[in-house]
Design an enzyme around this catalytic site. Structure first.
Site, short mmCIF file in Angstrom:
data_model
loop_
_atom_site.label_atom_id
_atom_site.label_comp_id
_atom_site.label_asym_id
_atom_site.label_seq_id
_atom_site.Cartn_x
_atom_site.Cartn_y
_atom_site.Cartn_z
N ALA A 37 53.20 -46.32 16.36
CA ALA A 37 52.53 -45.58 15.29
C ALA A 37 53.46 -44.51 14.72
O ALA A 37 54.31 -43.96 15.43
CB ALA A 37 51.24 -44.93 15.81
N CYS A 87 53.66 -37.37 -2.96
CA CYS A 87 54.00 -35.96 -3.19
C CYS A 87 54.09 -35.64 -4.68
O CYS A 87 54.16 -34.48 -5.07
CB CYS A 87 55.30 -35.59 -2.51
SG CYS A 87 55.24 -35.84 -0.72
N THR A 142 52.69 -46.37 21.24
CA THR A 142 51.38 -45.92 21.72
C THR A 142 51.21 -46.40 23.16
O THR A 142 52.10 -47.05 23.73
CB THR A 142 50.25 -46.52 20.87
OG1 THR A 142 50.16 -47.92 21.14
CG2 THR A 142 50.51 -46.31 19.38
N PRO A 181 50.59 -52.00 24.65
CA PRO A 181 51.84 -52.76 24.51
C PRO A 181 51.94 -53.39 23.13
O PRO A 181 50.94 -53.92 22.62
CB PRO A 181 51.74 -53.83 25.61
CG PRO A 181 50.30 -53.85 26.04
CD PRO A 181 49.72 -52.51 25.73
N TYR A 225 80.84 -20.07 -1.30
CA TYR A 225 80.71 -18.85 -2.08
C TYR A 225 81.57 -18.87 -3.32
O TYR A 225 82.78 -19.06 -3.25
CB TYR A 225 81.07 -17.61 -1.25
CG TYR A 225 81.31 -16.40 -2.13
CD1 TYR A 225 80.29 -15.95 -2.95
CD2 TYR A 225 82.55 -15.77 -2.17
CE1 TYR A 225 80.50 -14.88 -3.81
CE2 TYR A 225 82.76 -14.70 -3.03
CZ TYR A 225 81.74 -14.26 -3.85
OH TYR A 225 81.95 -13.22 -4.70
N SER A 272 53.78 -47.73 -1.40
CA SER A 272 55.02 -46.99 -1.61
C SER A 272 54.95 -46.10 -2.85
O SER A 272 55.92 -45.96 -3.57
CB SER A 272 56.19 -47.97 -1.73
OG SER A 272 57.41 -47.32 -1.42
N GLY A 283 53.80 -41.32 11.30
CA GLY A 283 53.27 -40.63 10.13
C GLY A 283 52.13 -39.67 10.42
O GLY A 283 51.95 -39.19 11.54
#
Lengths: 558, 558
Positions: free
Chosen positions: B276, B42, B269, B272, B424, B38, B278
């Site tokens: 998945a 970025c 996927t 069974p 505005y 975790s 990311g």
């Protein structure tokens, strides 16, 4: 074809410019009562405050430039004094005397004037309004001549902007507001942030009171408030609202409601060949369905353009949108913005709603300069409809409100906000943006994953339930609710017996700082069988709702 | 129920946290190959650049905190080496040796690794990637030890952020990019603004070339480019793209496409009990319908949450949204952002489009600090669909792209942007916001009120048409197109005969600085019977499309 437009600012001038772009051959005449057209009315407070230094910057267009560029016949100092819709002509008071002018299409964009309540002494020369370039120039002149004490009557958008402008010019400034908090269009919670910011700036607030009398004096006036306080003023600004400027059109048979011109979806009045736009018209509120004037520049400018379409290409013209009344104001370092309906409007219209409160950072918490966006969202939990939102904070407020205004206009439901693909990198947002988070909380409320309790129900909650405060030891020492059970959320799973024993059959109401940890705690408790709920927005929202009462209600644990 | 999650960042950790909130009784095990979970991936470039000072700020969560708060069993330094979907178990390499772990539900969130092209010398110890906390710490260490010359291979988001980080640390920095411009996901026009900003910062750009060899040396490496240029480097960053990290799952029978795991609308996927999310998964692009991996943090985080829903409450789980791939990057003072499809994606998918270019101010022009938002919007003029948008500028870029991302997600058409009720007041916007203006221009194009010509068609336009430049005398002296007729737009109505004579039967193509005055001029000409069109985005866009070629093409009138 001759199109005559009454009023040369915002809606009127947008209509004139669009009409020309659609039709080179039309004769387009704009009659403006004042000396200036197309001026920056929203910029006036910033000129008074000195942030806009040059008066000419306020004059976005001149009649000469508009003639050259768009072949418009713009006539300042021309006041329409009568309308004869049968003859299709208006009477105009001009610098050369009275004239009559015929039209094929007439567009009314007369705007609004400052409302003048019946306060003795209001006609003192020290009382000013802030609606025109002349007003702004006069005020700046007074400031530069050394005024030191100002009283602003009314804490709406213009009142707040005017007060900050005068404060920035070094005047000792007080605001007087009838409502219980500043910026009455805001709900209590966001308004509290604005209140704190005004206090931080050193602007004096008098809320819940009115000015009863203005007593003129030789050196200054004295404003006497309904609570007995007296304020000395070199300068008084009247900003307690506006009224549509429509009397002569009413006299001519234009239908109005409480002074506001009634128009259809294309801006048509009841009189043939007569349209109307802007602050003088009534709109149907997009959320409540209630008809009311929305005195905002954006809708006026856009409506002017659509009315030109309605006149010149009626078969394809778009309808005027129902306003969401999105509005924004800067107060010191704080931005406050809103769109859609506030709590009072929803209650007034009898619309049921639930309020979500969130306090996410405007950008990644680990990136320097992270600050909170305090977000309030009213939703219908049955169908997920987003009814209105308000936000306050130092950065990123306008973005979130604009995204939500777009979502509301598009009819997105609260849970659909989860899927918005919003821009993220650390300086700009979070991987789960504030708006995504609002969607997640809303969806949880809708499907029962999350049950909220509201800070406005504090008293009955304290009476009927066990409040469990799941913040840390350090946090609760800044103040907690008396009678609350303190269990840090990290210890909750191991201390459920304690909750059972203390609750003794009562519901359990959890709280933390912002609502994130209490939502986790709520899930633990709910799955363990407790009648549980999480405080919407946590202590941050509770303090905002309590305002100055917080110091009486919160206790420091021993 | 035991949920095993492979990968403890972004999508994987979001899934784990949501799963716990939905189900107190589930056993939730997160296996992470690296030492950290975790973490702020970025944020890594900003740590390298020194803007984030503290390494610990990158560690958003720790296994200990996640255990306390969410009762998660988080295991760093645990690498999954095999999957047996029949037996529902994974093989895990742990610090204590190999183990097998059974699951009821398995969520694959292995992410992606830096793509390694076959460049001789790429295994030099001076070549680094920037994907993990360890990478970032190592880079900062090298910088602090006195590296002075850096070469960044790849000018995508990470390459640009890394280059700026190293530049901010005082390194002489060069970027090498195969594409013809930096930030290949951007179209030419907005990329030009980024190019100019990188040059202003003093970062050296080598575009349209590749690194052919890296020659290791004692004191430094030498990067040899395909154009023969040689760059000395104390430090090389490899950032030419990423590849899904999926080999072992492919081996176990998980369906993939070019390495990316194929999933259904709920993240399932083909196997069974295996989901998945990311960077390792393929998504269906919302605009083009093309299946591709979208390696962005926002979609990954949100998908992790939805996959937890799909596992634990499949009957009510929301589908994963098709990504718009909204992305944003800060480069010096400039922000560049995009959502939806770019020109290359649209052309690749065979989708017809028209491009609108606008350069409105981010806030009222008369308010201090006004700067332009350069906005590019691709639309389908038949049905009004908004296909993609890009924006660059110093302020307000993220807001406009987020509003447009919301509009696209909600299915608003370009003309419906006219009606958005956006906030505005002078410090925040304009009465007609940039987004409203895009709607107005788009609606004009859709209904034929406005016809545009595109700067990319300059050559044939110069050959076949008369170009009329309607800027002022002063403006054209900064450079105009040779052969263009100069008539200021304010004089156009009186000089139409001149246009007729010079055009001599050719179409007339008008241009100004930004496209506003030329649109007015177009209306004058079109209504006078000319085959006319207005240059989309005016000279500002033309210069951006021409880039460095502008100096060869534009002439100074005598």
């Amino acid at each position: 074809m001759r199109i005559v437009i009454v009023g040369g600012v915002a809606g009127g001038m947008s209509c004139a410019a669009r009409a020309r772009r659609l039709d080179e051959s039309a004769e387009i005449i704009v009659l403006e009562r004042g000396a200036y057209v197309s001026f920056a009315n929203c910029g006036l407070p910033y000129y008074v405050g000195g942030e806009i230094t040059d008066r000419d910057a306020l004059l976005v267009q001149t009649p000469e430039k508009l003639a050259e560029s768009l072949n418009l016949d713009v006539r300042p100092l021309h006041e329409v004094t009568a309308l004869d819709s049968q003859a299709r002509e208006v009477t105009v008071q001009t610098p050369r005397g009275e004239e009559t002018l015929s039209y094929d299409a007439l567009v009314l964009s007369p705007g609004a004037t400052a409302f003048r309540p019946s306060i003795p002494g209001l006609d003192s020369p020290r009382v000013h309004t802030l609606r025109t370039v002349e007003d702004a120039v006069a005020l700046r002149d007074i400031v530069e001549k050394g005024a030191t004490r100002a009283v602003v009557l009314g804490a709406g958008f213009i009142g707040i902007e005017a007060a900050e402008a005068l404060h920035n010019q070094g005047l000792q400034t007080s605001i007087v507001e009838l409502a219980s908090h500043v910026l009455p269009p805001l709900d209590d919670e966001p308004a509290w942030t604005v209140t704190q910011e005004l206090r931080r700036l050193g602007i004096e607030l008098h809320t819940g009171v009115v000015a009863e009398t203005i007593i003129p004096g030789d050196t200054h006036d004295t404003v006497k408030l309904s609570d007995g306080i007296q304020l000395a003023a070199d300068l008084i600004i009247l900003a307690v609202g506006v009224r549509p400027e429509t009397q002569i059109f009413e006299d001519a048979g234009v239908n109005t409601e409480r002074g506001a011109i009634l128009v259809d979806a294309h801006g048509r009045t009841n009189l043939p060949g007569v349209w109307a736009v802007g602050d003088a018209t009534a709109s149907v509120d997009s959320i409540t369905g209630i008809k009311r004037p929305v005195a905002l520049a954006g809708p006026a400018n856009r409506a002017g353009r659509l009315v030109a379409d309605a006149i010149l290409r009626p078969e394809t013209a778009r309808a005027l949108p129902q306003p969401l009344a999105t509005a924004i104001v800067r107060v010191g370092k704080v931005t406050a913005a809103m769109t859609g309906a506030n709590r009072a409007a929803l209650e007034g219209a009898g619309i049921r709603f639930t309020t979500l409160h969130l306090h996410p950072n405007q950008h990644a918490g680990y990136f320097p300069g992270a600050t909170q966006v305090h977000l309030t969202v009213h939703i219908n939990t049955e169908d997920g409809r987003i009814l209105g939102t308000q936000a306050v904070g130092e950065e990123g407020v306008d973005k979130r409100v604009d995204v939500l205004a777009t979502a509301i206009r598009a009819g997105l439901t609260i849970d659909e906000l989860i899927d918005l693909d919003l821009s993220y990198s650390p300086p700009y947002g979070q991987a789960k943006d504030a708006v995504n988070l609002a969607g997640m909380v809303g969806a949880n409320v809708m499907d029962g994953t999350l049950k909220l309790w509201d800070a406005r129900d504090l008293e009955e909650t304290m009476n009927d339930a066990l409040i469990v405060d799941v913040r840390t030891e350090v946090e609760v020492h800044s103040g907690m609710l008396s009678g609350a059970l303190h269990i840090p959320h990290t210890e909750l799973r191991g201390r459920l017996d304690e909750v059972t024993a203390t609750a003794d059959g009562r519901p359990v109401r959890v709280m933390c700082a912002s609502g994130v940890r209490s939502a986790i705690a709520h899930r633990v408790l709910a799955q363990a069988g407790f009648d549980s709920a999480s405080l919407s927005g946590g202590m941050l929202t509770l303090r905002a709702v309590l305002g100055d009462r917080a110091q009486d209600i919160l206790v420091i644990p021993s």
